[in-house]
Enzyme design. Sequence first.
Site, PDB file in Angstrom:
ATOM      1  N   ASP A   9       0.859  -1.209   0.000  1.00 22.77           N
ATOM      2  CA  ASP A   9       0.000   0.000   0.000  1.00 22.77           C
ATOM      3  C   ASP A   9       0.888   1.250   0.000  1.00 22.77           C
ATOM      4  OD1 ASP A   9      -0.846   0.604   3.515  1.00 22.77           O
ATOM      5  OD2 ASP A   9       0.942  -0.360   2.641  1.00 22.77           O
ATOM      6  N   ASP A  14       6.741   1.342   1.991  1.00 23.21           N
ATOM      7  CA  ASP A  14       6.498   0.365   0.924  1.00 23.21           C
ATOM      8  C   ASP A  14       7.352   0.706  -0.298  1.00 23.21           C
ATOM      9  OD1 ASP A  14       3.841   1.143   2.385  1.00 23.21           O
ATOM     10  OD2 ASP A  14       3.475  -0.907   1.679  1.00 23.21           O
ATOM     11  N   ASN A  38      -2.402   2.952   3.323  1.00 23.61           N
ATOM     12  CA  ASN A  38      -1.848   4.258   3.742  1.00 23.61           C
ATOM     13  C   ASN A  38      -2.617   5.416   3.126  1.00 23.61           C
ATOM     14  OD1 ASN A  38       0.322   3.398   5.397  1.00 23.61           O
ATOM     15  ND2 ASN A  38       1.402   2.740   3.551  1.00 23.61           N
ATOM     16  N   THR A 125       3.024  -5.970   2.621  1.00 24.84           N
ATOM     17  CA  THR A 125       3.446  -4.824   3.456  1.00 24.84           C
ATOM     18  C   THR A 125       2.301  -3.832   3.663  1.00 24.84           C
ATOM     19  OG1 THR A 125       4.209  -3.529   1.563  1.00 24.84           O
ATOM     20  CG2 THR A 125       5.819  -5.010   2.605  1.00 24.84           C
ATOM     21  N   PHE A 167      -1.040  -0.554  12.257  1.00 25.88           N
ATOM     22  CA  PHE A 167      -1.888  -0.064  11.171  1.00 25.88           C
ATOM     23  C   PHE A 167      -2.330  -1.161  10.199  1.00 25.88           C
ATOM     24  CE2 PHE A 167      -3.896   2.806   8.375  1.00 25.88           C
ATOM     25  CZ  PHE A 167      -3.639   2.337   7.098  1.00 25.88           C
ATOM     26  N   ASN A 168      -1.420  -1.991   9.679  1.00 26.50           N
ATOM     27  CA  ASN A 168      -1.804  -2.959   8.633  1.00 26.50           C
ATOM     28  C   ASN A 168      -2.881  -3.915   9.130  1.00 26.50           C
ATOM     29  OD1 ASN A 168      -0.080  -1.917   6.725  1.00 26.50           O
ATOM     30  ND2 ASN A 168       1.582  -3.342   7.184  1.00 26.50           N
ATOM     31  N   HIS A 241       9.921  -0.238   8.590  1.00 24.08           N
ATOM     32  CA  HIS A 241       8.908  -1.299   8.638  1.00 24.08           C
ATOM     33  C   HIS A 241       8.976  -2.207   7.400  1.00 24.08           C
ATOM     34  CE1 HIS A 241       6.948   0.596  12.083  1.00 24.08           C
ATOM     35  NE2 HIS A 241       6.625   1.673  11.411  1.00 24.08           N
ATOM     36  N   ASP A 242       8.514  -1.704   6.267  1.00 20.99           N
ATOM     37  CA  ASP A 242       8.310  -2.574   5.093  1.00 20.99           C
ATOM     38  C   ASP A 242       9.603  -3.070   4.447  1.00 20.99           C
ATOM     39  OD1 ASP A 242       5.294  -0.785   4.038  1.00 20.99           O
ATOM     40  OD2 ASP A 242       5.663  -2.270   5.608  1.00 20.99           O
TER      41      ASP A 242
HETATM   42  O1  RIB Z   1       2.466   0.015  10.781  1.00 20.66           O
HETATM   43  C1  RIB Z   1       3.358   0.168   9.710  1.00 20.66           C
HETATM   44  C2  RIB Z   1       2.746  -0.314   8.441  1.00 20.66           C
HETATM   45  O2  RIB Z   1       1.585   0.468   8.145  1.00 20.66           O
HETATM   46  C3  RIB Z   1       3.669  -0.139   7.223  1.00 20.66           C
HETATM   47  O3  RIB Z   1       3.402  -1.139   6.297  1.00 20.66           O
HETATM   48  C4  RIB Z   1       3.270   1.203   6.676  1.00 20.66           C
HETATM   49  O4  RIB Z   1       3.497   1.314   5.272  1.00 20.66           O
HETATM   50  C5  RIB Z   1       1.787   1.191   6.928  1.00 20.66           C
HETATM   51  O5  RIB Z   1       1.174   0.485   5.854  1.00 20.66           O
HETATM   52 CA    CA Z   2       2.817  -0.525   4.030  1.00 17.24          CA
END
Ligand code: RIB
Ligand code: CA
Length: 308
Positions: A9, A14, A38, A125, A167-168, A241-242
């Site tokens: 996303d 990403d 996102n 991701t 979040f994901n 993160h990703d």
């Molecule tokens: O919490 C972090 C994740 O949420 C990452 O994948 C970031 O791109 C958002 O999508």
């Molecule tokens: Ca992401």
Amino acid sequence: MTCVLIDCDPGLDDAVALLAAFGAADLDVRAITTVAGNVKGPQTAENARIIREVAGLDTAVPVCAGAPRPLLRDPVTAEDFHGSTGLGDIPFPDPGQPLSELHSVNMIIEACTASKRDPLTLIITGPMTNLALALTMAPDIAEGIAEIVLMGGADTEGGNITPFSEFNVFADPHAASAVFGSGLPVRCLSLDVTHFVRATQARLAQLRTVRTKQAEVAVQLLEASCKLEFSANGARDAPLHDPSTIIAVTRPELFQGRRAHVEVITERGEQFGRTIPHFDDEGPVLWYTQADDDGVFVELARLLGGFE
Ligand code: RIB
Ligand code: CA
């Protein structure tokens, strides 16, 4: 050579993950499938096309648009961390190469079905909506999936979008529950590990010594991520993160964890979207808890230099 499909996303991190994957000589990126997360769905698809062109690739690597909303819950986005465009409002040129006509879910089904003799690694991701839908529509695609490497969830670190939820997973808890509960082998990069892999100024300075256009763009994306992270929650150094999912594929030895069954709270309430790893040596999910963060950035630099 590891054949991968990346479901994402984009999103600043990403986008860095995509550049790292495209620069990896030992990864064969079969397709990019995008999903609302996102930012809204059409924008994540456009952002993936933008990054595909930054990498100098064309429609030989298809970019698909996917689920425009989560399975059941109301849509949520994360512009606070990614800017209104999803790429930190960095003025990229409009992408020239077209979007694939195939929906992300159909691409996942076709790619996995065609890979039953040489199963794919699925890297996810973003919210897991596309894979959850694909597994529901065509359960036998599981034979074409070697493993799933995903960024999502949180346990000891607590959430980043609510006190309990990352979040994901928060963006589509029902899809996350379907994926974690599928029995497929999963390697999970939750906040429990990505919070300890941060883009410090020293590491950005190191990445600036990588002499490729793609590394230069990746640094721009990471700088934007650090600025937005600071304005959103006062942290100076954005977590990687990703991109950590890509490096977990190219250098798995940099990460350690424990096997678990992962429960996702899907009941509405303050813990909606919480992930709870129930540790068990027979569990289908490798829940990472440690990373060699210096090693991760050395590998990121190597991958971003791979365009030479
Ligand atoms: O919490 C972090 C994740 O949420 C990452 O994948 C970031 O791109 C958002 O999508
Ligand atoms: Ca992401």
